[in-house]
Design a protein around this motif. Structure first.
Motif, PDB file in Angstrom:
ATOM      1  N   GLY A  69      39.398  43.298  35.076  1.00 32.30           N
ATOM      2  CA  GLY A  69      39.577  42.047  35.805  1.00 32.30           C
ATOM      3  C   GLY A  69      38.331  41.535  36.484  1.00 32.30           C
ATOM      4  O   GLY A  69      38.050  40.344  36.484  1.00 32.30           O
ATOM      5  N   CYS A  70      37.537  42.435  37.078  1.00 37.91           N
ATOM      6  CA  CYS A  70      36.349  41.959  37.800  1.00 37.91           C
ATOM      7  C   CYS A  70      35.299  41.393  36.853  1.00 37.91           C
ATOM      8  O   CYS A  70      34.463  40.590  37.259  1.00 37.91           O
ATOM      9  N   LEU A  71      35.347  41.793  35.578  1.00 38.58           N
ATOM     10  CA  LEU A  71      34.425  41.231  34.585  1.00 38.58           C
ATOM     11  C   LEU A  71      35.084  40.115  33.776  1.00 38.58           C
ATOM     12  O   LEU A  71      34.411  39.407  33.037  1.00 38.58           O
ATOM     13  N   ASP A  72      36.413  40.014  33.881  1.00 38.67           N
ATOM     14  CA  ASP A  72      37.207  39.034  33.138  1.00 38.67           C
ATOM     15  C   ASP A  72      37.002  39.151  31.625  1.00 38.67           C
ATOM     16  O   ASP A  72      36.902  38.155  30.916  1.00 38.67           O
ATOM     17  N   LYS A  73      36.932  40.396  31.148  1.00 39.96           N
ATOM     18  CA  LYS A  73      36.806  40.646  29.711  1.00 39.96           C
ATOM     19  C   LYS A  73      37.098  42.126  29.445  1.00 39.96           C
ATOM     20  O   LYS A  73      37.221  42.919  30.367  1.00 39.96           O
ATOM     21  N   ARG A  74      37.204  42.461  28.168  1.00 40.18           N
ATOM     22  CA  ARG A  74      37.361  43.869  27.790  1.00 40.18           C
ATOM     23  C   ARG A  74      36.025  44.570  27.980  1.00 40.18           C
ATOM     24  O   ARG A  74      34.983  44.051  27.600  1.00 40.18           O
ATOM     25  N   ALA A  75      36.074  45.746  28.584  1.00 41.65           N
ATOM     26  CA  ALA A  75      34.851  46.497  28.833  1.00 41.65           C
ATOM     27  C   ALA A  75      35.208  47.972  29.009  1.00 41.65           C
ATOM     28  O   ALA A  75      36.380  48.327  29.117  1.00 41.65           O
ATOM     29  N   THR A  76      34.213  48.806  29.059  1.00 43.10           N
ATOM     30  CA  THR A  76      34.419  50.213  29.329  1.00 43.10           C
ATOM     31  C   THR A  76      34.655  50.353  30.829  1.00 43.10           C
ATOM     32  O   THR A  76      33.813  49.975  31.634  1.00 43.10           O
ATOM     33  N   CYS A  77      35.841  50.851  31.189  1.00 41.29           N
ATOM     34  CA  CYS A  77      36.157  50.948  32.616  1.00 41.29           C
ATOM     35  C   CYS A  77      37.167  52.059  32.869  1.00 41.29           C
ATOM     36  O   CYS A  77      37.722  52.645  31.956  1.00 41.29           O
ATOM     37  N   ARG A  78      37.377  52.322  34.134  1.00 39.49           N
ATOM     38  CA  ARG A  78      38.342  53.312  34.606  1.00 39.49           C
ATOM     39  C   ARG A  78      39.320  52.580  35.522  1.00 39.49           C
ATOM     40  O   ARG A  78      38.925  51.683  36.257  1.00 39.49           O
ATOM     41  N   VAL A  79      40.586  52.979  35.519  1.00 39.92           N
ATOM     42  CA  VAL A  79      41.604  52.229  36.258  1.00 39.92           C
ATOM     43  C   VAL A  79      42.139  53.029  37.448  1.00 39.92           C
ATOM     44  O   VAL A  79      42.452  54.205  37.328  1.00 39.92           O
ATOM     45  N   LEU A  80      42.237  52.351  38.590  1.00 42.92           N
ATOM     46  CA  LEU A  80      42.859  52.894  39.794  1.00 42.92           C
ATOM     47  C   LEU A  80      44.098  52.066  40.097  1.00 42.92           C
ATOM     48  O   LEU A  80      44.110  50.862  39.855  1.00 42.92           O
ATOM     49  N   MET A  81      45.130  52.698  40.624  1.00 41.62           N
ATOM     50  CA  MET A  81      46.336  51.991  41.052  1.00 41.62           C
ATOM     51  C   MET A  81      46.377  52.028  42.571  1.00 41.62           C
ATOM     52  O   MET A  81      46.157  53.076  43.179  1.00 41.62           O
ATOM     53  N   SER A  82      46.649  50.873  43.180  1.00 41.03           N
ATOM     54  CA  SER A  82      46.727  50.822  44.637  1.00 41.03           C
ATOM     55  C   SER A  82      48.128  50.399  45.071  1.00 41.03           C
ATOM     56  O   SER A  82      48.821  49.674  44.364  1.00 41.03           O
ATOM     57  N   LEU A  83      48.511  50.864  46.240  1.00 42.93           N
ATOM     58  CA  LEU A  83      49.796  50.545  46.832  1.00 42.93           C
ATOM     59  C   LEU A  83      49.520  50.035  48.246  1.00 42.93           C
ATOM     60  O   LEU A  83      48.861  50.702  49.047  1.00 42.93           O
ATOM     61  N   THR A  84      49.990  48.819  48.535  1.00 39.40           N
ATOM     62  CA  THR A  84      49.719  48.176  49.821  1.00 39.40           C
ATOM     63  C   THR A  84      51.018  47.633  50.401  1.00 39.40           C
ATOM     64  O   THR A  84      51.793  47.009  49.699  1.00 39.40           O
ATOM     65  N   LEU A  85      51.237  47.883  51.681  1.00 41.58           N
ATOM     66  CA  LEU A  85      52.372  47.310  52.396  1.00 41.58           C
ATOM     67  C   LEU A  85      51.844  46.088  53.137  1.00 41.58           C
ATOM     68  O   LEU A  85      50.846  46.175  53.845  1.00 41.58           O
ATOM     69  N   ALA A  86      52.495  44.936  52.938  1.00 45.09           N
ATOM     70  CA  ALA A  86      52.002  43.695  53.543  1.00 45.09           C
ATOM     71  C   ALA A  86      53.131  42.921  54.201  1.00 45.09           C
ATOM     72  O   ALA A  86      54.273  42.960  53.756  1.00 45.09           O
TER      73      ALA A  86
END
Length: 132
Positions: free
Chosen positions: A89-106
């Protein structure tokens, strides 16, 4: 910052090695710090329970929303564990990356992060449990 740890960008390079950090913390050797930094068996369940209770006290209630989000971190090279070619998402394209999942209470405009988990860690934990 923690007691005895360097602060500021000019001192940040000292943290690249465990030796100066261990010396600053008064440890006899860097071995203890190395074990702490590389241990994959941390049980953070009790800390997560406290964090969730605090988040609920701050922004919980019937109007609170639980936000689950993925964050892709761009990576270079092909030797990093858990790296795959996928949408970043931060590059707005397919790229070599690693994924983190976040959980936020708002609630309203106040977000309180309650969890961040590396997808590779989750995969390894599931595999470790299945091998028992």
């Amino acid at each position: 910052m923690g007691a005895g740890l360097p602060a500021g960008p000019d001192r940040a390079r000292e943290l690249k090695s465990l030796q100066p950090t261990a010396a600053r913390l008064g440890l006899r050797s860097q071995d203890q710090l190395h074990r702490l930094a590389t241990s994959t068996t941390w049980d953070d369940a009790s800390l997560r329970r406290i964090l969730v209770k605090q988040a609920d006290a701050l922004v919980g209630g019937p109007d609170a929303v639980l936000v689950v989000d993925d964050t892709a971190l761009p990576k270079q090279g092909k030797r990093s564990v858990g790296v795959a070619r996928q949408y970043c998402g931060c590059l707005d394209k397919r790229a070599t990356c690693r994924v983190l999942m976040s959980l936020t209470l708002a609630k309203d405009k106040v977000p309180v992060p309650v969890g961040l988990r590396d997808q590779v860690c989750q995969m390894l934990d599931r595999r470790r449990r299945s091998l028992r």
